[in-house]
Design a protein around this motif. Structure first.
Motif, PDB file in Angstrom:
ATOM      1  N   GLU A 167       0.877  -1.334   0.010  1.00 36.68           N
ATOM      2  CA  GLU A 167       0.004  -0.191   0.063  1.00 36.68           C
ATOM      3  C   GLU A 167       0.698   1.406  -0.103  1.00 36.68           C
ATOM      4  N   PHE A 195      -2.054   4.293  -2.054  1.00 35.35           N
ATOM      5  CA  PHE A 195      -3.354   4.016  -1.713  1.00 35.35           C
ATOM      6  C   PHE A 195      -3.347   2.731  -0.966  1.00 35.35           C
ATOM      7  N   HIS A 225      -8.101  -2.510  -1.664  1.00 31.50           N
ATOM      8  CA  HIS A 225      -9.527  -3.116  -1.422  1.00 31.50           C
ATOM      9  C   HIS A 225      -9.703  -3.980  -0.349  1.00 31.50           C
ATOM     10  N   GLU A 278      -5.817   5.640 -12.164  1.00 33.86           N
ATOM     11  CA  GLU A 278      -5.298   5.387 -10.834  1.00 33.86           C
ATOM     12  C   GLU A 278      -6.256   4.640  -9.940  1.00 33.86           C
ATOM     13  N   GLY A 279      -5.694   4.049  -9.226  1.00 28.03           N
ATOM     14  CA  GLY A 279      -6.452   3.267  -8.144  1.00 28.03           C
ATOM     15  C   GLY A 279      -6.976   1.851  -8.854  1.00 28.03           C
ATOM     16  N   ASP A 289     -10.827  -2.126  -8.830  1.00 27.73           N
ATOM     17  CA  ASP A 289     -10.939  -0.753  -8.497  1.00 27.73           C
ATOM     18  C   ASP A 289     -10.834  -0.476  -7.116  1.00 27.73           C
ATOM     19  N   CYS A 290      -9.656  -0.120  -6.420  1.00 24.72           N
ATOM     20  CA  CYS A 290      -9.405   0.058  -5.134  1.00 24.72           C
ATOM     21  C   CYS A 290     -10.280   1.356  -4.743  1.00 24.72           C
ATOM     22  N   ARG A 291     -10.780   2.207  -5.492  1.00 23.70           N
ATOM     23  CA  ARG A 291     -11.623   3.218  -5.141  1.00 23.70           C
ATOM     24  C   ARG A 291     -13.043   2.855  -5.319  1.00 23.70           C
TER      25      ARG A 291
END
Length: 184
Positions: A35, A40, A43, A95-96, A112-114
């Motif tokens: 991370e 970031f 998930h 991004e993400g 998608d970690c966002r």
């Protein structure tokens, strides 16, 4: 949490049955290291898969990448794609979105970690003809849970199309691709 715990157990059991042994799971320090390099948080379900199941080597077809290198890994592939994307006239990797699995032929499954549910997307660059990359991003599953369930049940698009067990599955374009790519 009980449903996620059950899913993790089922994934672990299927992964063990398929592979006859898995790479050791990563510890909390490796998650923190990943991370930190990504910039970031992963998930939460993706982090649990690496912490509770194994460091890649399981899942559909080509199987999940290891979290960290050497060699091809989630972090390494993400950083390489983002570096090329940031310096490109037409960014290609938002991004993400962390690549978790290669499908071959430069195609990737990415989480998608966002997104709250960890939406899973397919990057399919083979039809790229120049300009914007938004038409190379497809929605594979609304959530990482749904993607894993499809793998467990053999109903993911790759399994269905490869086995010819039903109608050919064509994925829909990811409607947020243009916006996310424009954000850098």
């Amino acid at each position: 949490m009980a449903d996620v715990d059950s899913l993790i157990r089922r994934v672990f059991n299927r992964a063990n049955d398929d592979n006859g042994g898995l790479p050791a799971p990563v510890d909390a320090d490796r998650i923190v290291e990943a991370e930190s390099q990504l910039g970031f948080a992963l998930h939460p379900l993706l982090a649990r898969l690496y912490r509770d199941v194994g460091d890649g080597g399981f899942g559909p077809d080509y199987r999940l990448l290891p979290l960290l290198g050497p060699g091809s890994s989630v972090v390494g592939e993400y950083l390489a794609r983002r570096e090329r994307s940031i310096s490109a006239e037409n960014p290609g990797w938002p991004e993400g979105l962390v690549p978790i699995l290669t499908w071959g032929c430069a195609m990737y499954a990415a989480v998608d970690c966002r997104s709250e549910d960890g939406q899973v997307l397919l990057f399919e660059p083979n039809a790229y003809s120049g300009g914007a990359w938004d038409e190379c991003w497809f929605r594979d599953a609304e959530s990482l849970v749904a993607w894993l369930e499809a793998w467990l049940h053999g109903t993911g698009w790759a399994e269905v199309n490869a086995q010819g067990i039903g109608d050919f599955v064509e994925l829909e374009l990811w409607e947020q691709a243009g916006i996310r790519l424009a954000d850098g």
